[in-house]
Design an enzyme around this catalytic site. Structure first.
Site, mmCIF file in Angstrom:
data_model
loop_
_atom_site.group_PDB
_atom_site.id
_atom_site.type_symbol
_atom_site.label_atom_id
_atom_site.label_comp_id
_atom_site.label_asym_id
_atom_site.label_seq_id
_atom_site.Cartn_x
_atom_site.Cartn_y
_atom_site.Cartn_z
ATOM 1 N NE ARG A 60 -2.781 -0.081 3.153
ATOM 2 C CZ ARG A 60 -3.591 -0.775 3.923
ATOM 3 N NH1 ARG A 60 -4.844 -0.880 3.602
ATOM 4 N NH2 ARG A 60 -3.172 -1.363 5.007
ATOM 5 C CE LYS A 164 2.992 -21.037 9.687
ATOM 6 N NZ LYS A 164 3.813 -20.094 10.460
ATOM 7 C CG ASP A 193 5.628 -26.169 6.166
ATOM 8 O OD1 ASP A 193 6.769 -26.024 6.634
ATOM 9 O OD2 ASP A 193 4.640 -26.480 6.863
ATOM 10 C CG HIS A 194 10.268 -21.771 6.376
ATOM 11 N ND1 HIS A 194 9.227 -21.439 7.194
ATOM 12 C CD2 HIS A 194 11.368 -21.750 7.168
ATOM 13 C CE1 HIS A 194 9.678 -21.226 8.413
ATOM 14 N NE2 HIS A 194 10.982 -21.406 8.431
ATOM 15 C CE LYS A 198 13.635 -24.540 9.094
ATOM 16 N NZ LYS A 198 14.433 -23.368 9.395
ATOM 17 C CD GLU A 232 10.673 -19.792 17.046
ATOM 18 O OE1 GLU A 232 11.159 -19.023 16.223
ATOM 19 O OE2 GLU A 232 9.453 -19.915 17.230
ATOM 20 C CG ASP A 251 3.555 -19.482 14.455
ATOM 21 O OD1 ASP A 251 3.320 -18.980 13.334
ATOM 22 O OD2 ASP A 251 4.617 -19.297 15.076
ATOM 23 C CG HIS A 256 6.784 -24.753 10.237
ATOM 24 N ND1 HIS A 256 6.600 -24.495 8.907
ATOM 25 C CD2 HIS A 256 6.843 -23.539 10.846
ATOM 26 C CE1 HIS A 256 6.549 -23.182 8.720
ATOM 27 N NE2 HIS A 256 6.686 -22.583 9.881
ATOM 28 C CE LYS A 356 7.046 -17.679 18.333
ATOM 29 N NZ LYS A 356 7.902 -17.597 17.148
HETATM 30 C C1 BG6 Z 1 7.307 -19.249 11.179
HETATM 31 C C2 BG6 Z 1 6.533 -18.899 12.410
HETATM 32 O O1 BG6 Z 1 6.503 -19.939 10.261
HETATM 33 O O2 BG6 Z 1 8.418 -20.050 11.535
HETATM 34 C C3 BG6 Z 1 7.415 -18.170 13.401
HETATM 35 O O3 BG6 Z 1 5.417 -18.090 12.064
HETATM 36 C C4 BG6 Z 1 8.649 -18.976 13.699
HETATM 37 O O4 BG6 Z 1 6.708 -17.885 14.610
HETATM 38 C C5 BG6 Z 1 9.330 -19.411 12.413
HETATM 39 O O5 BG6 Z 1 9.527 -18.161 14.465
HETATM 40 C C6 BG6 Z 1 10.447 -20.370 12.697
HETATM 41 O O6 BG6 Z 1 11.191 -20.583 11.543
HETATM 42 P P1 BG6 Z 1 12.716 -20.989 11.627
HETATM 43 O O7 BG6 Z 1 13.101 -21.267 10.217
HETATM 44 O O8 BG6 Z 1 13.439 -19.822 12.225
HETATM 45 O O9 BG6 Z 1 12.781 -22.180 12.512
#
Ligand code: BG6
Length: 504
Positions: A60, A164, A193-194, A198, A232, A251, A256, A356
């Site tokens: 925007r 996601k 879904d990253h 990895k 984390e 999340d 994941h 977290k």
């Molecule tokens: C994201 C979450 O999809 O993945 C985050 O929304 C999280 O909350 C993150 O911190 C973790 O990704 P990675 O690659 O740092 O483990």
């Protein structure tokens, strides 16, 4: 060779990115700055992008192409992670960066985008191929898909990458699917879904299916249980508003970690080909036992961190984070016992946890094998074998086994055999976003999720989402202090089956 398997052609594994433009919706957002543009720039440094390449950012905020380039340069410099900033590569890369401002709901944005893409295609020779990347608020996904109706087809290929979360629950996931399918066909959709990108997660498949010594043990006869941890140390880092609606279960676990679980537990596919691999993952996800409402408490634990002093610094509790409702019922920690109802895994618990503000950042998978059937050694010192697949920040694999301690007597002690990526390969591993962006541009969806996988993952967690959403009784939160390994109830969940969480 007439009978060569096309999916095992080595050429297929050398990804070539065709000329194309990447259009990023949400170009002013965090993901674009931290991951998308830095990843594309790293690909440029490694000469993996074609001559005909462009990025068109949109959001925007009004901004010129030049201002966008400057902004992206600052982000790339900040988020390059172990790579060196190369001025000359940046100059060339930045020439292919463009920006279009507009409101996602207004038709003018898409008219402007269409015109700009036509000139960009001409200027940069992108061949009309376009990868749209949805990195906006999820509530806008359907709006953007509708806006793209006129651009979803054209000269060259058109694909849509969707970040996601795919829905907030099982029903909204299906609604999103219907909305996207109005304008895009299934083979145009890339749900990212990253974690699947990895290196260390991909390596689980190499480890399992490229080494015949482990696979015979990979079942209920030899494996006692599996622990998957994604901890984390950070809090919600300015994402309080999003996170308080999501929570750890949605999340991290719904997407994941269930993908990681499916990678650990799936059957081998006959070929390494998108449909075959994804069919196996989907089948596994569908085998996860759905919990009955009455069983949720015994199989799932929610936690929320409270304030604490960590390393001499006061850290607020989740409810004290900026943008968070002081009565928020969000789970900042979730632990679930999943059971997989198939022949390979019947009776083997898969314990999955994520939180977290844990004591450290670590993601790993611990596979605990069964104890010896009969102990020869009087002092019972043979501990069960443990295989640890280290996803991050350390990347590698360790196998723990018992060894005789030197000296008289037969005393055993656990020792370990370690593989470490850094020392074995001595090269930078590509980040998940680099891998996945290349795959999407090259048209390979193997490491992307599919709607049936998304729905099966929702089915696995939906009873927990429902139970936690309908909680009654006294406020259970906060129930762990920031900087600790989560609530006591999580330890009790494992203790009920005679297990304990490993300290990673
Ligand atoms: C994201 C979450 O999809 O993945 C985050 O929304 C999280 O909350 C993150 O911190 C973790 O990704 P990675 O690659 O740092 O483990």
């Amino acid at each position: 060779m007439a009978d060569a398997n096309p999916f095992q052609d080595p050429q297929r594994f050398e990804r070539r990115v065709p000329p194309c433009a990447v259009v990023i919706f949400g170009a002013n957002g965090d993901l674009t700055k931290r991951k998308l543009v830095p990843s594309l720039y790293r690909l440029a440094i490694e000469r993996r992008l074609p001559q005909g390449f462009a990025i068109v950012g949109t959001s925007r905020t009004p901004m010129s192409d030049e201002a966008f380039r400057e902004k992206m340069e600052a982000s790339v410099r900040e988020h390059l992670e172990n790579s060196h900033f190369d001025e000359a590569v940046w100059e060339e890369f930045a020439r292919g960066l463009y920006y279009v401002a507009g409101d996602l709901a207004s038709p003018e944005l898409y008219t402007a985008l269409t015109a700009r893409l036509a000139t960009v295609s001409e200027e940069r020779q992108t061949g009309g191929n376009i990868l749209f990347y949805l990195s906006t608020q999820p509530s806008q996904y359907a709006t953007v898909a509708r806006g793209l109706a006129g651009l979803a087809k054209g000269n060259g290929w058109r694909r849509l990458v969707v970040e996601k979360p795919f829905g907030h629950d099982d029903q909204s996931a299906r609604e999103l699917e219907v909305a996207l399918h109005e304008y895009f066909t299934e083979d145009q959709l890339y749900r990212i879904d990253h974690y699947l990108g990895k290196e260390t997660v991909q390596n689980i498949l190499a480890f399992r299916f490229g080494n015949p010594i482990f696979e015979p043990l990979w079942n209920r006869q030899y494996i006692d249980h599996v622990q998957i941890t994604a901890a984390e140390s950070i809090g919600v880092e300015g994402r309080g508003a999003y996170y308080q609606e999501a929570g750890a279960l949605r999340d991290m676990i719904q997407n994941h970690l269930l993908q990681v679980l499916s990678t650990v537990a799936m059957e081998p596919s006959a070929v390494f080909e998108p449909t075959a691999v994804r069919d196996e993952r989907a089948k596994l996800l569908r085998s996860i036992r759905p919990l009955k409402p009455a069983d949720v408490d015994a199989h799932a634990v929610a936690g929320q961190y409270g304030p604490a002093a960590i390393g001499g610094k006061d850290v607020p509790g989740f409810r004290g984070e900026p943008g968070v409702n002081p009565q928020a019922m969000t789970d900042t920690y979730a632990a679930v016992t999943f059971l997989v109802d198939n022949w390979r895994w019947a009776g083997v618990p898969f314990y999955v946890r994520s939180g977290k503000r844990m004591p450290k950042r670590v993601t790993d998978i611990a596979i605990r094998f069964r104890p010896v059937p009969h102990s020869l050694f009087a002092n019972e010192s043979a501990r069960p074998n443990l295989l640890i697949l280290r996803i991050q920040p350390e990347e590698g694999i360790s196998l723990r086994f018992s060894s005789k301690q030197p000296g008289s007597g037969m005393n055993l002690r656990p020792v370990s055999m370690d593989f470490n990526y850094g020392t074995s390969f001595g090269m930078r591993t590509p980040t998940a976003y680099e891998t996945l962006l290349v795959d999407a541009m090259a048209g390979d969806p193997t490491l992307y999720t599919r709607q049936d996988m998304v729905e099966a993952s929702w089915a696995a967690v939906q009873p927990i989402v429902d139970a936690w959403g309908n909680r009654t009784g006294p406020d259970p939160f906060p129930n762990y202090a920031a900087g600790t390994w989560g609530p006591a109830a999580s330890d009790e969940m494992l203790a009920a089956r005679g297990h304990v969480w490993r300290v990673p």
